[in-house]
Scaffold this motif. Structure first.
Motif, PDB file in Angstrom:
ATOM      1  N   LEU A 112      35.072   8.148  40.384  1.00 39.50           N
ATOM      2  CA  LEU A 112      34.425   6.962  39.694  1.00 39.50           C
ATOM      3  C   LEU A 112      33.659   7.225  38.507  1.00 39.50           C
ATOM      4  CD1 LEU A 112      32.393   5.741  42.954  1.00 39.50           C
ATOM      5  CD2 LEU A 112      34.734   4.793  41.615  1.00 39.50           C
ATOM      6  N   LEU A 113      33.550   8.522  37.978  1.00 36.54           N
ATOM      7  CA  LEU A 113      32.933   8.719  36.815  1.00 36.54           C
ATOM      8  C   LEU A 113      33.823   9.530  35.798  1.00 36.54           C
ATOM      9  CD1 LEU A 113      30.166   8.860  35.309  1.00 36.54           C
ATOM     10  CD2 LEU A 113      29.394  11.034  36.407  1.00 36.54           C
ATOM     11  N   VAL A 114      34.564  10.434  36.231  1.00 35.82           N
ATOM     12  CA  VAL A 114      35.331  11.232  35.192  1.00 35.82           C
ATOM     13  C   VAL A 114      36.274  10.397  34.440  1.00 35.82           C
ATOM     14  CG1 VAL A 114      36.860  13.055  35.051  1.00 35.82           C
ATOM     15  CG2 VAL A 114      34.957  13.346  36.494  1.00 35.82           C
ATOM     16  N   PRO A 115      37.155   9.294  34.884  1.00 33.15           N
ATOM     17  CA  PRO A 115      38.154   8.609  34.245  1.00 33.15           C
ATOM     18  C   PRO A 115      37.361   7.818  33.281  1.00 33.15           C
ATOM     19  CG  PRO A 115      38.888   8.862  36.643  1.00 33.15           C
ATOM     20  CD  PRO A 115      37.359   9.613  36.454  1.00 33.15           C
ATOM     21  N   PRO A 116      36.324   6.955  33.605  1.00 30.93           N
ATOM     22  CA  PRO A 116      35.725   6.223  32.640  1.00 30.93           C
ATOM     23  C   PRO A 116      35.305   6.985  31.370  1.00 30.93           C
ATOM     24  CG  PRO A 116      35.096   5.305  34.956  1.00 30.93           C
ATOM     25  CD  PRO A 116      35.721   6.854  34.978  1.00 30.93           C
ATOM     26  N   THR A 117      34.731   8.224  31.619  1.00 28.46           N
ATOM     27  CA  THR A 117      34.209   8.943  30.539  1.00 28.46           C
ATOM     28  C   THR A 117      35.375   9.559  29.808  1.00 28.46           C
ATOM     29  OG1 THR A 117      32.142   9.579  31.843  1.00 28.46           O
ATOM     30  CG2 THR A 117      32.609  10.913  30.134  1.00 28.46           C
ATOM     31  N   LEU A 118      36.237  10.201  30.472  1.00 26.40           N
ATOM     32  CA  LEU A 118      37.250  10.885  29.725  1.00 26.40           C
ATOM     33  C   LEU A 118      38.379   9.831  28.767  1.00 26.40           C
ATOM     34  CD1 LEU A 118      38.495  13.742  31.828  1.00 26.40           C
ATOM     35  CD2 LEU A 118      37.021  13.988  30.168  1.00 26.40           C
ATOM     36  N   ASN A 119      38.643   8.736  29.442  1.00 28.19           N
ATOM     37  CA  ASN A 119      39.723   7.737  28.893  1.00 28.19           C
ATOM     38  C   ASN A 119      39.379   7.632  27.426  1.00 28.19           C
ATOM     39  OD1 ASN A 119      40.999   7.798  31.259  1.00 28.19           O
ATOM     40  ND2 ASN A 119      40.463   5.761  31.905  1.00 28.19           N
ATOM     41  N   PRO A 120      38.138   7.011  26.868  1.00 29.53           N
ATOM     42  CA  PRO A 120      37.688   6.865  25.676  1.00 29.53           C
ATOM     43  C   PRO A 120      37.655   8.059  24.734  1.00 29.53           C
ATOM     44  CG  PRO A 120      35.706   6.203  26.956  1.00 29.53           C
ATOM     45  CD  PRO A 120      36.854   6.750  27.884  1.00 29.53           C
ATOM     46  N   VAL A 121      37.465   8.930  25.083  1.00 30.69           N
ATOM     47  CA  VAL A 121      37.208  10.287  24.609  1.00 30.69           C
ATOM     48  C   VAL A 121      38.678  10.947  24.278  1.00 30.69           C
ATOM     49  CG1 VAL A 121      36.733  12.681  24.614  1.00 30.69           C
ATOM     50  CG2 VAL A 121      35.081  11.003  25.356  1.00 30.69           C
ATOM     51  N   ILE A 122      39.713  10.857  25.137  1.00 32.98           N
ATOM     52  CA  ILE A 122      40.920  11.375  25.010  1.00 32.98           C
ATOM     53  C   ILE A 122      41.609  10.063  24.173  1.00 32.98           C
ATOM     54  CG2 ILE A 122      43.129  11.524  26.147  1.00 32.98           C
ATOM     55  CD1 ILE A 122      41.812  12.689  28.463  1.00 32.98           C
ATOM     56  N   TYR A 123      41.527   8.832  24.130  1.00 35.93           N
ATOM     57  CA  TYR A 123      42.246   7.944  23.397  1.00 35.93           C
ATOM     58  C   TYR A 123      41.656   7.900  21.990  1.00 35.93           C
ATOM     59  CZ  TYR A 123      45.141   6.043  27.064  1.00 35.93           C
ATOM     60  OH  TYR A 123      46.242   6.049  27.893  1.00 35.93           O
ATOM     61  N   GLY A 124      40.284   8.098  21.956  1.00 36.56           N
ATOM     62  CA  GLY A 124      39.558   8.097  20.838  1.00 36.56           C
ATOM     63  C   GLY A 124      39.924   9.220  19.797  1.00 36.56           C
ATOM     64  N   VAL A 125      40.092  10.532  20.561  1.00 34.59           N
ATOM     65  CA  VAL A 125      40.614  11.560  19.875  1.00 34.59           C
ATOM     66  C   VAL A 125      42.260  11.620  19.604  1.00 34.59           C
ATOM     67  CG1 VAL A 125      40.500  14.260  19.834  1.00 34.59           C
ATOM     68  CG2 VAL A 125      38.511  13.005  20.600  1.00 34.59           C
ATOM     69  N   ARG A 126      42.690  11.539  20.307  1.00 31.02           N
ATOM     70  CA  ARG A 126      44.152  11.632  20.387  1.00 31.02           C
ATOM     71  C   ARG A 126      45.017  10.410  19.520  1.00 31.02           C
ATOM     72  NH1 ARG A 126      46.497  16.181  20.844  1.00 31.02           N
ATOM     73  NH2 ARG A 126      48.537  15.247  21.771  1.00 31.02           N
ATOM     74  N   THR A 127      44.564   9.095  19.424  1.00 25.30           N
ATOM     75  CA  THR A 127      45.259   7.878  18.979  1.00 25.30           C
ATOM     76  C   THR A 127      44.694   8.173  17.598  1.00 25.30           C
ATOM     77  OG1 THR A 127      44.992   6.727  20.972  1.00 25.30           O
ATOM     78  CG2 THR A 127      45.574   5.775  19.114  1.00 25.30           C
ATOM     79  N   LYS A 128      45.666   8.482  16.406  1.00 25.48           N
ATOM     80  CA  LYS A 128      45.296   8.501  15.067  1.00 25.48           C
ATOM     81  C   LYS A 128      44.667   7.099  14.628  1.00 25.48           C
ATOM     82  CE  LYS A 128      47.411   9.420  10.840  1.00 25.48           C
ATOM     83  NZ  LYS A 128      48.949   9.625  10.099  1.00 25.48           N
ATOM     84  N   GLN A 129      45.138   6.058  15.009  1.00 24.17           N
ATOM     85  CA  GLN A 129      44.777   4.584  14.494  1.00 24.17           C
ATOM     86  C   GLN A 129      43.251   4.444  14.836  1.00 24.17           C
ATOM     87  OE1 GLN A 129      47.350   5.397  15.849  1.00 24.17           O
ATOM     88  NE2 GLN A 129      49.184   4.452  14.960  1.00 24.17           N
ATOM     89  N   ILE A 130      42.882   4.750  16.007  1.00 28.54           N
ATOM     90  CA  ILE A 130      41.580   4.631  16.501  1.00 28.54           C
ATOM     91  C   ILE A 130      40.571   5.399  15.986  1.00 28.54           C
ATOM     92  CG2 ILE A 130      39.946   4.561  18.538  1.00 28.54           C
ATOM     93  CD1 ILE A 130      42.298   3.457  20.337  1.00 28.54           C
ATOM     94  N   ARG A 131      41.114   6.732  15.855  1.00 31.63           N
ATOM     95  CA  ARG A 131      40.319   7.676  15.099  1.00 31.63           C
ATOM     96  C   ARG A 131      39.961   7.456  13.656  1.00 31.63           C
ATOM     97  NH1 ARG A 131      43.363  11.377  16.228  1.00 31.63           N
ATOM     98  NH2 ARG A 131      44.349  11.921  14.053  1.00 31.63           N
ATOM     99  N   GLU A 132      40.839   6.914  13.091  1.00 33.73           N
ATOM    100  CA  GLU A 132      41.005   6.482  11.606  1.00 33.73           C
ATOM    101  C   GLU A 132      40.084   5.345  11.336  1.00 33.73           C
ATOM    102  OE1 GLU A 132      44.741   5.862   9.965  1.00 33.73           O
ATOM    103  OE2 GLU A 132      45.111   8.117   9.685  1.00 33.73           O
TER     104      GLU A 132
END
Length: 310
Positions: A248-268
């Protein structure tokens, strides 16, 4: 971790809403995932924190059934969203020229509606069945949230219907959704290895690896939690509670971190947002001499690829 989950998912929703270039199927699914993570974590984490911080260990029976419904419903919605995101990746990689014509905005809305309706109807019997059983044993749930099987185990009647239906729901979630995800990624991997250059293969595989990390971070804990609630009678209680809290806690925490770091458009876009905020409110920028401003403009151009903001 809960604060990171809140800030990260709200940041993704804010960036996608503010940036018209991100109004695409991939980011629509990502917004659906962010909303689901916010609801999934907020239905349980505040009560868990109240349990630990203020020793508030009581919950009304109707509130317990409501929490049960939302936990299982949005966990099932998240599973459906992962299957939809795998479909989006498959179309984007295997049929890139037809991506915009296949996954239109109307189709994305229909997929999202089907996922929500499927989960809402599929999970509804859980609290209905749980409310019908007579509870003459202990009223203490050996968990930090009202998970279906832990509540049903407190009943003193024949609860096999609830157990069988829970297995049916689990098979739909881990069966159909995971099957479509595996099928999509088999086709994606075949397309990746057929790319002409090594650089293109590495870049495309790097994009898919972030999706796989998010999927594994969701399904592995939820599989362990489901198995431990049914077969883990010999496991220590703290282990069962720990696994149940993690899914209940790990996926909601990791999802934005992973997508924020790995997705170039969101990071920029996130970098540009904070950089512009810093320039707007920093008094040193106004006091710079012309030569220093030119240097600053060059630095910003390196970071954002735009020099027009000066």
């Amino acid at each position: 971790m809960y604060v990171i989950a809140l800030l990260g998912n709200f940041a993704i929703l804010f960036i996608v809403k503010k940036e018209p270039k991100l109004h695409e199927p991939m980011y629509y699914f990502l917004c659906m995932l962010a909303i689901t993570d916010l609801v999934l974590s907020t239905t349980t984490l505040p009560k868990i924190l109240a349990n630990f911080w203020f020793n508030s260990r009581e919950i009304d029976f109707s509130a317990c059934l409501t929490q049960m419904y939302f936990v299982h419903c949005f966990a099932d919605i998240e599973s459906g969203i992962f299957a939809a995101m795998a479909l989006d990746r498959y179309v984007a990689i295997c049929h890139p020229l037809r991506h915009s014509t296949i996954l239109t905005n109307s189709l994305v809305m229909k997929i999202g509606l089907v996922i929500v309706l499927r989960s809402s109807i599929l999970i509804l019997p859980h609290p209905i069945l749980a409310s019908q059983w007579p509870y003459c044993r202990s009223n203490i749930i050996p968990n930090t949230q009202c998970e279906n099987m832990y509540v049903v185990k407190l009943a003193c009647g024949d609860t096999r219907i609830s157990s069988y239906y829970a297995l049916f729901v689990l098979s739909c979630r881990l069966g159909l959704d995971v099957f479509f995800i595996i099928l999509s990624y088999i086709q994606i991997l075949r397309a990746i290895f057929s790319l002409p250059t090594k650089e293109a293969r590495v870049k495309t595989f790097g994009t898919c690896s972030s999706h796989l990390c998010v999927i594994l971070a969701f399904y592995i804990p939820i599989l362990f939690a489901s198995l431990s609630s049914r077969l883990g009678n010999n496991l220590p209680r703290y282990f069962n509670i720990f696994i149940a809290d993690m899914y209940l806690l790990v996926p909601p925490t990791l999802n934005p971190v992973i997508y924020g770091v790995r997705t170039k458009q969101i990071r920029e876009k996130l970098l540009q947002f904070f950089l512009l905020k810093e320039l707007k409110f920093s008094p040193q920028v106004v006091a710079l001499r012309p030569r220093s401003v030119g240097v600053l403009a060059g630095d910003i151009e390196l970071l954002t690829g735009q020099s027009k903001i000066i």
